[in-house]
Motif scaffolding. Structure first.
Motif, PDB file in Angstrom:
ATOM      1  N   THR A 141       4.436  68.243  56.749  1.00  0.00           N
ATOM      2  CA  THR A 141       5.680  68.335  55.992  1.00  0.00           C
ATOM      3  C   THR A 141       5.354  68.631  54.538  1.00  0.00           C
ATOM      4  O   THR A 141       4.494  67.984  53.945  1.00  0.00           O
ATOM      5  N   ALA A 142       6.065  69.622  53.993  1.00  0.00           N
ATOM      6  CA  ALA A 142       5.888  69.997  52.594  1.00  0.00           C
ATOM      7  C   ALA A 142       7.104  69.560  51.791  1.00  0.00           C
ATOM      8  O   ALA A 142       8.237  69.674  52.253  1.00  0.00           O
ATOM      9  N   GLN A 143       6.832  69.063  50.594  1.00  0.00           N
ATOM     10  CA  GLN A 143       7.880  68.735  49.626  1.00  0.00           C
ATOM     11  C   GLN A 143       7.528  69.460  48.338  1.00  0.00           C
ATOM     12  O   GLN A 143       6.417  69.331  47.838  1.00  0.00           O
ATOM     13  N   GLY A 144       8.438  70.241  47.824  1.00  0.00           N
ATOM     14  CA  GLY A 144       8.196  70.944  46.570  1.00  0.00           C
ATOM     15  C   GLY A 144       7.604  72.323  46.729  1.00  0.00           C
ATOM     16  O   GLY A 144       7.292  72.968  45.740  1.00  0.00           O
ATOM     17  N   GLY A 145       7.412  72.778  47.954  1.00  0.00           N
ATOM     18  CA  GLY A 145       6.885  74.123  48.178  1.00  0.00           C
ATOM     19  C   GLY A 145       5.489  74.304  47.621  1.00  0.00           C
ATOM     20  O   GLY A 145       4.617  73.456  47.794  1.00  0.00           O
ATOM     21  N   ARG A 146       5.283  75.399  46.895  1.00  0.00           N
ATOM     22  CA  ARG A 146       3.965  75.718  46.331  1.00  0.00           C
ATOM     23  C   ARG A 146       3.583  74.811  45.181  1.00  0.00           C
ATOM     24  O   ARG A 146       2.470  74.865  44.684  1.00  0.00           O
ATOM     25  N   ASP A 147       4.483  73.996  44.713  1.00  0.00           N
ATOM     26  CA  ASP A 147       4.212  73.106  43.590  1.00  0.00           C
ATOM     27  C   ASP A 147       4.705  71.719  43.976  1.00  0.00           C
ATOM     28  O   ASP A 147       5.731  71.246  43.494  1.00  0.00           O
ATOM     29  N   GLY A 148       3.966  71.078  44.893  1.00  0.00           N
ATOM     30  CA  GLY A 148       4.431  69.799  45.400  1.00  0.00           C
ATOM     31  C   GLY A 148       3.374  69.043  46.168  1.00  0.00           C
ATOM     32  O   GLY A 148       2.241  68.875  45.716  1.00  0.00           O
ATOM     33  N   HIS A 149       3.729  68.659  47.380  1.00  0.00           N
ATOM     34  CA  HIS A 149       2.877  67.788  48.192  1.00  0.00           C
ATOM     35  C   HIS A 149       3.047  68.177  49.652  1.00  0.00           C
ATOM     36  O   HIS A 149       4.152  68.475  50.096  1.00  0.00           O
ATOM     37  N   THR A 150       1.946  68.167  50.390  1.00  0.00           N
ATOM     38  CA  THR A 150       1.970  68.461  51.820  1.00  0.00           C
ATOM     39  C   THR A 150       1.113  67.435  52.544  1.00  0.00           C
ATOM     40  O   THR A 150       0.022  67.098  52.086  1.00  0.00           O
ATOM     41  N   ALA A 151       1.632  66.940  53.671  1.00  0.00           N
ATOM     42  CA  ALA A 151       0.885  65.954  54.449  1.00  0.00           C
ATOM     43  C   ALA A 151       1.137  66.152  55.931  1.00  0.00           C
ATOM     44  O   ALA A 151       2.238  66.540  56.343  1.00  0.00           O
ATOM     45  N   SER A 152       0.100  65.876  56.716  1.00  0.00           N
ATOM     46  CA  SER A 152       0.256  65.905  58.171  1.00  0.00           C
ATOM     47  C   SER A 152       0.874  64.594  58.625  1.00  0.00           C
ATOM     48  O   SER A 152       0.778  63.570  57.939  1.00  0.00           O
ATOM     49  N   ASP A 153       1.493  64.633  59.795  1.00  0.00           N
ATOM     50  CA  ASP A 153       2.181  63.440  60.281  1.00  0.00           C
ATOM     51  C   ASP A 153       1.220  62.302  60.627  1.00  0.00           C
ATOM     52  O   ASP A 153       1.620  61.141  60.639  1.00  0.00           O
ATOM     53  N   ASP A 154      -0.057  62.614  60.856  1.00  0.00           N
ATOM     54  CA  ASP A 154      -1.030  61.556  61.168  1.00  0.00           C
ATOM     55  C   ASP A 154      -1.770  61.051  59.927  1.00  0.00           C
ATOM     56  O   ASP A 154      -2.631  60.181  60.018  1.00  0.00           O
ATOM     57  N   GLY A 155      -1.467  61.626  58.757  1.00  0.00           N
ATOM     58  CA  GLY A 155      -2.076  61.180  57.509  1.00  0.00           C
ATOM     59  C   GLY A 155      -3.468  61.719  57.233  1.00  0.00           C
ATOM     60  O   GLY A 155      -4.049  61.421  56.196  1.00  0.00           O
ATOM     61  N   LYS A 156      -4.020  62.540  58.130  1.00  0.00           N
ATOM     62  CA  LYS A 156      -5.376  63.060  57.925  1.00  0.00           C
ATOM     63  C   LYS A 156      -5.431  64.156  56.866  1.00  0.00           C
ATOM     64  O   LYS A 156      -6.467  64.391  56.274  1.00  0.00           O
ATOM     65  N   LEU A 157      -4.301  64.815  56.643  1.00  0.00           N
ATOM     66  CA  LEU A 157      -4.197  65.809  55.583  1.00  0.00           C
ATOM     67  C   LEU A 157      -3.115  65.325  54.629  1.00  0.00           C
ATOM     68  O   LEU A 157      -1.992  65.050  55.048  1.00  0.00           O
ATOM     69  N   ASP A 158      -3.473  65.185  53.374  1.00  0.00           N
ATOM     70  CA  ASP A 158      -2.529  64.670  52.376  1.00  0.00           C
ATOM     71  C   ASP A 158      -2.948  65.271  51.039  1.00  0.00           C
ATOM     72  O   ASP A 158      -3.874  64.777  50.405  1.00  0.00           O
ATOM     73  N   VAL A 159      -2.302  66.365  50.650  1.00  0.00           N
ATOM     74  CA  VAL A 159      -2.771  67.119  49.497  1.00  0.00           C
ATOM     75  C   VAL A 159      -1.654  67.441  48.507  1.00  0.00           C
ATOM     76  O   VAL A 159      -0.495  67.604  48.880  1.00  0.00           O
ATOM     77  N   THR A 160      -2.057  67.529  47.255  1.00  0.00           N
ATOM     78  CA  THR A 160      -1.193  68.068  46.210  1.00  0.00           C
ATOM     79  C   THR A 160      -1.319  69.581  46.280  1.00  0.00           C
ATOM     80  O   THR A 160      -2.423  70.115  46.384  1.00  0.00           O
ATOM     81  N   VAL A 161      -0.189  70.255  46.223  1.00  0.00           N
ATOM     82  CA  VAL A 161      -0.170  71.707  46.291  1.00  0.00           C
ATOM     83  C   VAL A 161       0.297  72.242  44.947  1.00  0.00           C
ATOM     84  O   VAL A 161       1.271  71.735  44.379  1.00  0.00           O
ATOM     85  N   ALA A 162      -0.423  73.237  44.432  1.00  0.00           N
ATOM     86  CA  ALA A 162      -0.063  73.849  43.151  1.00  0.00           C
ATOM     87  C   ALA A 162      -0.454  75.313  43.171  1.00  0.00           C
ATOM     88  O   ALA A 162      -1.502  75.669  43.724  1.00  0.00           O
ATOM     89  N   PRO A 163       0.344  76.166  42.568  1.00  0.00           N
ATOM     90  CA  PRO A 163      -0.040  77.572  42.487  1.00  0.00           C
ATOM     91  C   PRO A 163      -1.337  77.721  41.697  1.00  0.00           C
ATOM     92  O   PRO A 163      -1.573  76.993  40.738  1.00  0.00           O
ATOM     93  N   PRO A 164      -2.182  78.694  42.098  1.00  0.00           N
ATOM     94  CA  PRO A 164      -3.400  78.933  41.327  1.00  0.00           C
ATOM     95  C   PRO A 164      -3.048  79.512  39.958  1.00  0.00           C
ATOM     96  O   PRO A 164      -1.957  80.069  39.760  1.00  0.00           O
ATOM     97  N   LYS A 165      -3.970  79.399  39.021  1.00  0.00           N
ATOM     98  CA  LYS A 165      -3.749  79.932  37.672  1.00  0.00           C
ATOM     99  C   LYS A 165      -3.444  81.425  37.717  1.00  0.00           C
ATOM    100  O   LYS A 165      -2.650  81.917  36.921  1.00  0.00           O
ATOM    101  N   GLU A 166      -4.065  82.138  38.680  1.00  0.00           N
ATOM    102  CA  GLU A 166      -3.850  83.582  38.794  1.00  0.00           C
ATOM    103  C   GLU A 166      -2.399  83.930  39.124  1.00  0.00           C
ATOM    104  O   GLU A 166      -1.955  85.057  38.916  1.00  0.00           O
TER     105      GLU A 166
END
Length: 143
Positions: A15-40
């Motif tokens: 599930t993603a919240q905030g799209g490319r500038d937010g947070h994404t996590a798997s339902d089992d908690g094994k993936l839990d990352v901050t998402v941000a557009p690259p500087k480019e």
């Protein structure tokens, strides 16, 4: 051509919240990352991005397919690697965005001609390859 799965063996959910500038996590908690557009792309670059996640998935999946076809061909895939480079850019005169992929494969214990054959076979086994075939440019390169 649409590919139909005969039997679903596993389903990944994230599930993603905030799209490319937010947070994404798997339902089992094994993936839990901050998402941000690259500087480019005008972002702060302080998180991962969908292209990095796609590259990691494609490289891992393709490497498994490669090891499978190498084993069946009785070829040594020890020390092999797959690096996926996922590019993003505008398409249709800027009306949207598209992806392209380069898979760079190192098979140090296999002759180049045989490596090329194995890579092509893996490209027909890998689910990511099957999902992208005919949709985006995927270049296969022997390192």
């Amino acid at each position: 051509m649409t590919i139909a799965v005969e039997k679903v063996l596993y389903t990944a959910r994230a599930t993603a919240q905030g799209g490319r500038d937010g947070h994404t996590a798997s339902d089992d908690g094994k993936l839990d990352v901050t998402v941000a557009p690259p500087k480019e792309m005008g972002g702060n670059g302080e998180g991962t991005n969908p292209e990095q996640l796609f590259a990691a998935g494609f490289a891992s999946c393709f490497h498994s397919a490669l090891k499978l076809v190498a084993r069946k061909a009785k070829q040594n895939s020890d020390d092999s690697t797959v690096t996926a480079a996922v590019g993003i850019g505008p398409i249709n005169g800027g009306a949207g965005y598209g992806l392209e992929v380069e898979l760079v494969v190192a098979l140090p214990n296999v002759e180049r001609a045989v490596a090329e054959q194995l890579i092509e076979k893996a490209h027909h086994v890998c689910p990511y390859s099957n999902a992208t075939r005919g949709n985006i440019k995927v270049a296969l390169t022997v390192a």
